[in-house]
Each structure stands twice: as structure tokens, then as C-alpha cells.
Write a protein that holds these residues in place. Structure first.
Motif, mmCIF file in Angstrom:
data_model
loop_
_atom_site.group_PDB
_atom_site.id
_atom_site.type_symbol
_atom_site.label_atom_id
_atom_site.label_comp_id
_atom_site.label_asym_id
_atom_site.label_seq_id
_atom_site.Cartn_x
_atom_site.Cartn_y
_atom_site.Cartn_z
ATOM 1 N N GLY A 167 -7.954 9.262 -40.205
ATOM 2 C CA GLY A 167 -7.508 9.106 -38.825
ATOM 3 C C GLY A 167 -6.012 9.329 -38.739
ATOM 4 O O GLY A 167 -5.491 10.343 -39.209
ATOM 5 N N ASP B 297 -4.305 -2.454 -39.862
ATOM 6 C CA ASP B 297 -5.118 -2.450 -38.634
ATOM 7 C C ASP B 297 -4.566 -3.284 -37.477
ATOM 8 O O ASP B 297 -4.912 -3.025 -36.322
ATOM 9 N N HIS C 243 -3.876 -2.113 -33.672
ATOM 10 C CA HIS C 243 -4.585 -0.856 -33.415
ATOM 11 C C HIS C 243 -6.009 -1.148 -32.935
ATOM 12 O O HIS C 243 -6.718 -1.963 -33.527
ATOM 13 N N GLN C 244 -6.399 -0.476 -31.851
ATOM 14 C CA GLN C 244 -7.761 -0.647 -31.350
ATOM 15 C C GLN C 244 -8.781 -0.098 -32.347
ATOM 16 O O GLN C 244 -9.842 -0.685 -32.557
ATOM 17 N N GLN C 245 -8.453 1.027 -32.978
ATOM 18 C CA GLN C 245 -9.340 1.630 -33.961
ATOM 19 C C GLN C 245 -9.079 1.012 -35.342
ATOM 20 O O GLN C 245 -8.018 1.202 -35.933
ATOM 21 N N LYS C 246 -10.014 0.220 -35.811
ATOM 22 C CA LYS C 246 -9.889 -0.398 -37.119
ATOM 23 C C LYS C 246 -10.377 0.580 -38.194
ATOM 24 O O LYS C 246 -11.339 1.324 -37.997
ATOM 25 N N LEU C 247 -9.694 0.569 -39.327
ATOM 26 C CA LEU C 247 -10.022 1.503 -40.409
ATOM 27 C C LEU C 247 -10.652 0.832 -41.619
ATOM 28 O O LEU C 247 -11.468 1.440 -42.316
ATOM 29 N N HIS D 119 -13.150 -1.766 -43.119
ATOM 30 C CA HIS D 119 -14.338 -2.505 -42.697
ATOM 31 C C HIS D 119 -14.975 -3.208 -43.883
ATOM 32 O O HIS D 119 -14.946 -2.696 -45.009
ATOM 33 N N GLU E 57 -12.952 5.895 -40.062
ATOM 34 C CA GLU E 57 -12.431 5.865 -38.689
ATOM 35 C C GLU E 57 -13.327 5.101 -37.734
ATOM 36 O O GLU E 57 -12.852 4.353 -36.889
ATOM 37 N N ILE E 58 -14.622 5.304 -37.847
ATOM 38 C CA ILE E 58 -15.547 4.773 -36.842
ATOM 39 C C ILE E 58 -16.475 3.768 -37.488
ATOM 40 O O ILE E 58 -17.085 4.048 -38.524
ATOM 41 N N GLU E 59 -16.577 2.612 -36.893
ATOM 42 C CA GLU E 59 -17.514 1.578 -37.376
ATOM 43 C C GLU E 59 -18.939 2.046 -37.129
ATOM 44 O O GLU E 59 -19.282 2.428 -36.009
#
Length: 236
Positions: free
Chosen positions: A139, A213, A216-220, A222, A233-235
Motif C-alpha cells: 500500500g 497503523d 490510518h483508516q486502512q490497517k496493514l 492483521h 492492504e485489505i482485511e
């Protein structure tokens, strides 16, 4: 790395070993290490697989029925194959080692051996075949592996040496679930994982997540509950 399913970070390893028990033990051990391991018991089958499928490394026994491991190795090199090869053998004389290496082997391991050593040698061969990457991106997260610097967007992130090693390992396995066992072995260099080390890993992940993280709205980073961690990038 060879792509396997949806996971681009898994190494494909071919095992050519005629002893079924040894082949099964190596295959299962390499799978536990996170590799996609395939085993075959003859030189002819192994050579055919090498020609039809891509592999990141080959574990090749010297004493095979029919076509020997050295014969297979010499044929592969003559055909232009550059896949790294670890040669397994009970032969430990200097002249045998020289013959094996001169025939095209990248490494040589004498039987009997500890699996931990074979595992380390396979990892080294896989790294040797990787392209020379000095920067990784996930990302808007950028890791400069040469300068050991990290930024997310325009913000520079200050990490401790161990936090950087941990983040770089997650980035190298981007999209792949990384277990605590893998982190203990490859980042902390501990062959025997213990509960206290699990706690240390979890603390480092918590600190790293805050630095990477937070805000940031987008967490990396997990958590895969009961398994480990993944950088993506995407959960899912």
C-alpha cells in the motif's frame, strides 16, 4: 518466488529421495516451514518434474535407483537449469564433495543430518535465488531495506532494529500468514519456541502496529487468530 495459489511468497521445493521415510520427513518438515514441498523417489521422475514445473530449490539424494542424483544434476545443468540444488549423500570424502559441487550442486549435506540444518540450508538456497530487492511496498508503506528506513505516505516511521527486522519479514511474506514459530526461527533465530518468546513477539507486534497503523483508516498489520499475523492492504 513461485506463486502457489493466492500466496506469492511460498517457495516450491522438489525433494528427490528414494527412501520413503526420509522423503516424507523432509517434505512434512519443509511444509511446516511454510514451503510447498513435493517429493518423488526416482531420478527420472524428478528430472521430468523439473522440466515441466518451476521450483525454487531442489533437495536431491545422490544414491538413487537407476539414474543417480549426480547424473540428474549434470543433465539439469546441461539443459540450462539454474534452480539451486542441495545434494544429500552418505559420501563424506573430500573427492565426493568436490564431484558433487563440480557437477552443479549449490550445497552439500552429509547423512545423517539434523532437519534444522537442512531447513536452514534450504532457506539459504531460496534466498540465493531471489532477486536483489532493496525496497518493498505494501500500500502506502515503503521499506528501504538498504538504508533500513520506513515511511507511510509522507510520514517517516522510527523503528528499533528488531521492529525493522520484524516488519521486513512480514513485508517479504506479504499476504501470507506468518506464524509465531516462523518469527521465532527467522527473526529471533530461536530454534525451540517457548511461551515467553511468544509474549515478546506479541509485544513487538503491538508496538509495530501502533507505529505503522495508528492514525490510518486502512490497517496493514492483521492478526490471524490462533495462527499468527499477516501484512496486507485489505482485511479479508
Amino acid at each position: 518466488m513461485t506463486a502457489v495459489g493466492d500466496n506469492p511468497a511460498v517457495a516450491r521445493i522438489l525433494i528427490i529421495e528414494d527412501d520413503a521415510k526420509t522423503a516424507a520427513a523432509i517434505r512434512e518438515g519443509l511444509r511446516m516451514d511454510g514451503h510447498d514441498a513435493v517429493a518423488t523417489m526416482t531420478g527420472e521422475e524428478g528430472a521430468a518434474l523439473c522440466r515441466s514445473q518451476p521450483f525454487d530449490a531442489i533437495v536431491l539424494d545422490w544414491m538413487l535407483p537407476g539414474r543417480s542424483g549426480v547424473d540428474v544434476l549434470q543433465a539439469l545443468r546441461a539443459e540450462g537449469s539454474r534452480t539451486p540444488v542441495l545434494l544429500l549423500t552418505a559420501r563424506d570424502a573430500i573427492e565426493d564433495r568436490v564431484l558433487g559441487l563440480d557437477s552443479g550442486a549449490d550445497d552439500y549435506l552429509v547423512k545423517p543430518f539434523a532437519f534444522t540444518e537442512l531447513s536452514a540450508r534450504v532457506r539459504a538456497l531460496v534466498r540465493r535465488g531471489e532477486p536483489d530487492v532493496i525496497q518493498r511496498r505494501v500500500g502506502d508503506l515503503v521499506l528501504d531495506l538498504e538504508q533500513r528506513r520506513v515511511r507511510r505516505g509522507t510520514r517517516q516511521i522510527t523503528l528499533t532494529p528488531k521492529e525493522f527486522d520484524l516488519l521486513a519479514y512480514l513485508a517479504r511474506h506479504q499476504g501470507q500468514t506468518v506464524t509465531r514459530h516462523m518469527l521465532a526461527r527467522d527473526v529471533w533465530r530461536e530454534l525451540h519456541r517457548a511461551t515467553p518468546l511468544d509474549n515478546v513477539i506479541d509485544v513487538h507486534i503491538t508496538h509495530l502496529r501502533r507505529k505503522v497503523d495508528d492514525g490510518h483508516q486502512q490497517k496493514l498489520i492483521h492478526t490471524v487468530r490462533g495462527v499468527g499475523f499477516v501484512l496486507r492492504e485489505i482485511e479479508a
